[in-house]
Design an enzyme around this catalytic site. Structure first.
Site, PDB file in Angstrom:
ATOM      1  N   SER A  90      28.228  -2.570   0.689  1.00  0.00           N
ATOM      2  CA  SER A  90      27.156  -3.418   1.227  1.00  0.00           C
ATOM      3  C   SER A  90      27.710  -4.428   2.228  1.00  0.00           C
ATOM      4  O   SER A  90      26.949  -5.133   2.876  1.00  0.00           O
ATOM      5  CB  SER A  90      26.431  -4.146   0.092  1.00  0.00           C
ATOM      6  OG  SER A  90      27.359  -4.857  -0.712  1.00  0.00           O
ATOM      7  N   ASN A 101      26.866  -9.918 -10.431  1.00  0.00           N
ATOM      8  CA  ASN A 101      25.422  -9.799 -10.650  1.00  0.00           C
ATOM      9  C   ASN A 101      24.708 -11.146 -10.494  1.00  0.00           C
ATOM     10  O   ASN A 101      23.634 -11.240  -9.919  1.00  0.00           O
ATOM     11  CB  ASN A 101      25.145  -9.235 -12.048  1.00  0.00           C
ATOM     12  CG  ASN A 101      25.716  -7.845 -12.223  1.00  0.00           C
ATOM     13  OD1 ASN A 101      26.197  -7.266 -11.261  1.00  0.00           O
ATOM     14  ND2 ASN A 101      25.680  -7.325 -13.437  1.00  0.00           N
ATOM     15  N   THR A 135     -19.518 -10.714  14.792  1.00  0.00           N
ATOM     16  CA  THR A 135     -19.420 -10.061  13.488  1.00  0.00           C
ATOM     17  C   THR A 135     -19.685  -8.592  13.773  1.00  0.00           C
ATOM     18  O   THR A 135     -20.485  -8.275  14.665  1.00  0.00           O
ATOM     19  CB  THR A 135     -20.445 -10.604  12.476  1.00  0.00           C
ATOM     20  OG1 THR A 135     -21.752 -10.340  12.975  1.00  0.00           O
ATOM     21  CG2 THR A 135     -20.295 -12.109  12.250  1.00  0.00           C
ATOM     22  N   HIS A 136     -18.989  -7.729  13.090  1.00  0.00           N
ATOM     23  CA  HIS A 136     -19.042  -6.284  13.395  1.00  0.00           C
ATOM     24  C   HIS A 136     -18.675  -6.019  14.844  1.00  0.00           C
ATOM     25  O   HIS A 136     -19.137  -5.055  15.445  1.00  0.00           O
ATOM     26  CB  HIS A 136     -20.437  -5.699  13.120  1.00  0.00           C
ATOM     27  CG  HIS A 136     -20.999  -6.086  11.791  1.00  0.00           C
ATOM     28  ND1 HIS A 136     -20.742  -5.394  10.637  1.00  0.00           N
ATOM     29  CD2 HIS A 136     -21.785  -7.139  11.437  1.00  0.00           C
ATOM     30  CE1 HIS A 136     -21.359  -5.978   9.622  1.00  0.00           C
ATOM     31  NE2 HIS A 136     -21.983  -7.053  10.088  1.00  0.00           N
ATOM     32  N   SER A 157       3.522  -1.945  35.027  1.00  0.00           N
ATOM     33  CA  SER A 157       3.655  -0.518  34.741  1.00  0.00           C
ATOM     34  C   SER A 157       4.490   0.115  35.848  1.00  0.00           C
ATOM     35  O   SER A 157       4.339  -0.226  37.014  1.00  0.00           O
ATOM     36  CB  SER A 157       2.266   0.117  34.693  1.00  0.00           C
ATOM     37  OG  SER A 157       2.337   1.489  35.018  1.00  0.00           O
ATOM     38  N   ASN A 205       0.647  -5.558  31.600  1.00  0.00           N
ATOM     39  CA  ASN A 205       0.528  -5.084  30.212  1.00  0.00           C
ATOM     40  C   ASN A 205       0.887  -6.175  29.205  1.00  0.00           C
ATOM     41  O   ASN A 205       1.835  -6.924  29.412  1.00  0.00           O
ATOM     42  CB  ASN A 205       1.421  -3.872  29.997  1.00  0.00           C
ATOM     43  CG  ASN A 205       0.907  -2.650  30.743  1.00  0.00           C
ATOM     44  OD1 ASN A 205      -0.301  -2.525  30.972  1.00  0.00           O
ATOM     45  ND2 ASN A 205       1.806  -1.778  31.136  1.00  0.00           N
ATOM     46  N   TYR A 231      20.707  -5.869 -14.488  1.00  0.00           N
ATOM     47  CA  TYR A 231      21.120  -5.512 -13.131  1.00  0.00           C
ATOM     48  C   TYR A 231      21.270  -3.994 -12.969  1.00  0.00           C
ATOM     49  O   TYR A 231      21.800  -3.310 -13.841  1.00  0.00           O
ATOM     50  CB  TYR A 231      22.458  -6.189 -12.767  1.00  0.00           C
ATOM     51  CG  TYR A 231      22.934  -5.754 -11.394  1.00  0.00           C
ATOM     52  CD1 TYR A 231      22.459  -6.392 -10.251  1.00  0.00           C
ATOM     53  CD2 TYR A 231      23.802  -4.679 -11.234  1.00  0.00           C
ATOM     54  CE1 TYR A 231      22.856  -5.981  -8.980  1.00  0.00           C
ATOM     55  CE2 TYR A 231      24.201  -4.250  -9.968  1.00  0.00           C
ATOM     56  CZ  TYR A 231      23.720  -4.902  -8.850  1.00  0.00           C
ATOM     57  OH  TYR A 231      24.103  -4.483  -7.596  1.00  0.00           O
TER      58      TYR A 231
HETATM   59  N1  ARG Z   1      26.544  -5.629  -3.619  1.00  0.00           N
HETATM   60  C1  ARG Z   1      25.962  -5.773  -4.883  1.00  0.00           C
HETATM   61  C2  ARG Z   1      24.440  -5.968  -4.753  1.00  0.00           C
HETATM   62  O1  ARG Z   1      23.971  -6.244  -3.725  1.00  0.00           O
HETATM   63  C3  ARG Z   1      26.554  -6.948  -5.584  1.00  0.00           C
HETATM   64  C4  ARG Z   1      26.488  -6.879  -7.067  1.00  0.00           C
HETATM   65  C5  ARG Z   1      27.387  -5.837  -7.568  1.00  0.00           C
HETATM   66  N2  ARG Z   1      27.369  -5.782  -8.998  1.00  0.00           N
HETATM   67  C6  ARG Z   1      27.857  -4.729  -9.662  1.00  0.00           C
HETATM   68  N3  ARG Z   1      27.811  -4.798 -10.935  1.00  0.00           N
HETATM   69  N4  ARG Z   1      28.359  -3.689  -9.030  1.00  0.00           N
HETATM   70  O2  ARG Z   1      23.725  -5.801  -5.674  1.00  0.00           O
END
Ligand code: ARG
Length: 560
Positions: free
Chosen positions: A35, A206, A251-252, A373, A381, A413
């Site tokens: 992530s 978490n 209206t409408h 355009s 536009n 989680y």
């Molecule tokens: N990148 C994870 C998320 O957005 C962070 C938490 C990860 N926790 C885990 N137990 N792998 O949720």
């Protein structure tokens, strides 16, 4: 190092969860599940939350005062890092999108920035633009460059210089980091050494991600409310300038009764105030601190959770660890509030688009927000209003994603929750982008009041006022309605408006018509007969404008 430890180290490549594993991760899966490419924007929140956690574990005796000081100082240094691809202060400009359009020279980017309404000169000057050709992560992300600036929506130019960080180990940890939590740990280790490894005592990612997202949303709510107030005030200004100009209401989508143009604009202010109230309400509910909830069952140390809550400006700690680590209602509420707001923006955009057509001719679109355009030379536009209308779909999409994501998740989680981040970022960025432009656009609108008035005074829009006149003379409304219906038909057949039909002819329809009749169906009287709270009578609208201005400028909203 024992053989077992060596195997572990090799298998997990410096992961936060290395100990249990022998096999390395599949390389493609490893990249795919990270992530960090998007949660890196939570770096400021992660650092703030980590500092608060450090305070808590220090109070529990895990860190000495000197260690706490080193830890806080180290975290501050980590917070100062600006990874090359970090989005502009939380992500207003997405370099990934810009890359395609702008070419890759810092000069062309700077030129582009100087044309953006949110950038004052000082922003452009203080914007650091880095070509990132050599960064493997950036190449993977197909970015050619990155921009780092500190934008202030107020345009006051509160900018900071960003320290350059080009060290090889920073780049390496960026490429390795699984998520922003891992990144901070890696960087903190680089800055303060093994002491960094104590930071994770008594906490879990978490609760960290739950906290970071709350901090992000809280800030995004404040930015949105600020932008909404600015748009609301722009509408009030426009309404004040419209003075007593009238227009038809519909209206409408059929012409109904005349209203003041100011009354119409205030309808949007009413929507904006509800949007603000919804966001403020969500903010109040979410302003609790998950830190100390642990992975699921609560921290394994006797932490004083009030410390972290206080440090981070929360009203107090959350009350159930299982809920706190898995609750994303606040993301749902936030995106739903933005989706509703998007609906309002889209309605406004639709009306502006419609009223700018030659068929209506109520308004001349500002050239600064329109395009021509390539094919038809005569065209202007309404790109801005069309794009706003289009972008509102993304907001509804974000809310839908969250609703579907959360439905059916078992406590507590689950990794699914990681998917809840990007739609929230995208929704916040989308609204921020729109609200950065919308107040200026609104202020520059020019109405064709003569044309609006003609539409408001033709087509029997005073029929309702005429029926009211008769009912004030004692005719039952149902009967009055019928009489005026007959008068309208008479007018239609002979090509006359109601006020052009002589009294004698009207009296054949009802003896209740008197000398005072014409005055009662003139434009002003037609407006003023709606003399109720929320009605379009001139005095009511005048008062409503003053009250709206007061509410929108009140500090009550500023200090949510
Ligand atoms: N990148 C994870 C998320 O957005 C962070 C938490 C990860 N926790 C885990 N137990 N792998 O949720």
């Amino acid at each position: 190092m024992s053989e077992q430890q060596a195997k572990t180290k090799q298998a997990a490549g410096g992961k936060m969860w290395a100990g249990r594993f022998r096999e390395p991760l599949d390389a493609v899966f490893e990249q795919w599940q990270r992530s960090f490419p998007f949660d890196v924007r939570l770096l400021p929140q992660e650092v703030a939350a980590s500092k608060a956690h450090a305070q808590m574990i220090a109070a529990a005796g895990i860190l000495t005062d000197a260690e706490l000081e080193r830890m806080i100082d180290g975290l501050d240094q980590v917070g100062d890092i600006t990874p090359e691809f970090a989005p502009i202060e939380p992500g207003f400009v997405n370099p990934r999108l810009l890359g395609a359009e702008l070419g890759t020279t810092p000069r062309s980017i700077r030129r582009w920035l100087s044309r953006q309404p949110e950038f004052c000169e000082i922003h452009v000057k203080h914007t650091r633009i880095a070509l990132a050709k050599d960064d493997p992560l950036l190449l993977r992300m197909k970015n050619h460059f990155a921009i780092q600036a500190n934008l202030d929506l107020d345009g006051e130019g509160a900018c900071e210089e960003f320290p350059a960080t080009t060290e090889a180990d920073l780049a390496a940890s960026m490429a390795r980091a699984e998520d922003v939590h891992h990144f901070v740990e890696l960087q903190l280790t680089r800055v303060i050494g093994p002491l960094a490894l104590k930071l994770h005592t008594g906490r879990s990612r978490n609760e960290q991600i739950a906290t970071d997202m709350r901090l992000f949303v809280r800030e995004a709510i404040d930015t949105t409310v600020k932008g909404l107030r600015r748009w609301g005030l722009a509408l009030v200004e426009l309404a004040e300038q419209a003075k007593e100009a009238a227009m038809p209401s519909y209206t409408h989508m059929q012409r109904a009764e005349p209203v003041l143009a100011a009354h119409w604009l205030l309808a949007y202010v009413a929507m904006i105030e509800r949007d603000i109230a919804r966001l403020a309400d969500a903010r109040r509910r979410m302003n609790l601190c998950p830190l100390g909830s642990g992975a699921v069952a609560g921290a394994t140390l006797a932490l004083d959770r009030a410390i972290a809550a206080r440090e981070l400006g929360f009203d107090g700690p959350t009350l159930n660890s299982m809920d706190a680590t898995s609750d994303r209602d606040f993301l749902l509420e936030f995106t739903q509030a933005l989706a509703t707001l998007g609906g309002h923006i889209s309605r406004f955009a639709e009306e502006m688009t419609l009223y700018a057509t030659a068929e209506f001719g109520f308004l001349d679109l500002p050239e600064a927000f329109s395009t021509g355009s390539s094919a038809m030379p005569q065209k202007k536009n309404p790109d801005f209003t069309e794009l706003m209308r289009g972008k509102s779909a993304r907001l509804a999409g974000a809310a839908t994603t969250l609703a579907v994501l959360l439905k059916g998740l078992p406590l507590a989680y689950n990794k699914d929750l990681q998917e809840g981040q990007e739609p929230v970022f995208d929704a916040a960025d989308t609204v921020r982008g729109i609200l950065g432009i919308l107040p200026g656009f609104t202020r520059s609108l020019k109405f064709n009041f003569a044309r609006m008035k003609t539409s408001a005074t033709t087509g029997y829009l005073n029929a309702m006022a005429e029926a009211t006149y008769l009912s004030n003379k004692g005719v039952a409304f149902r009967r009055a309605h019928e009489i005026v219906g007959n008068a309208v038909r008479l007018g239609l057949e002979s090509g006359r408006e109601l006020d052009a039909i002589p009294l004698a002819e009207l009296q054949e329809l009802s003896p209740a018509f008197g000398e005072d009749f014409h005055a009662a169906i003139g434009l002003e009287a037609t407006l003023d007969c709606h003399d109720v709270v929320g009605g379009t009578a001139r005095a009511r609208v005048h008062a409503a404008l003053t009250e709206a201005r007061q509410r929108l400028s009140s500090d009550a909203w500023a200090q949510l």
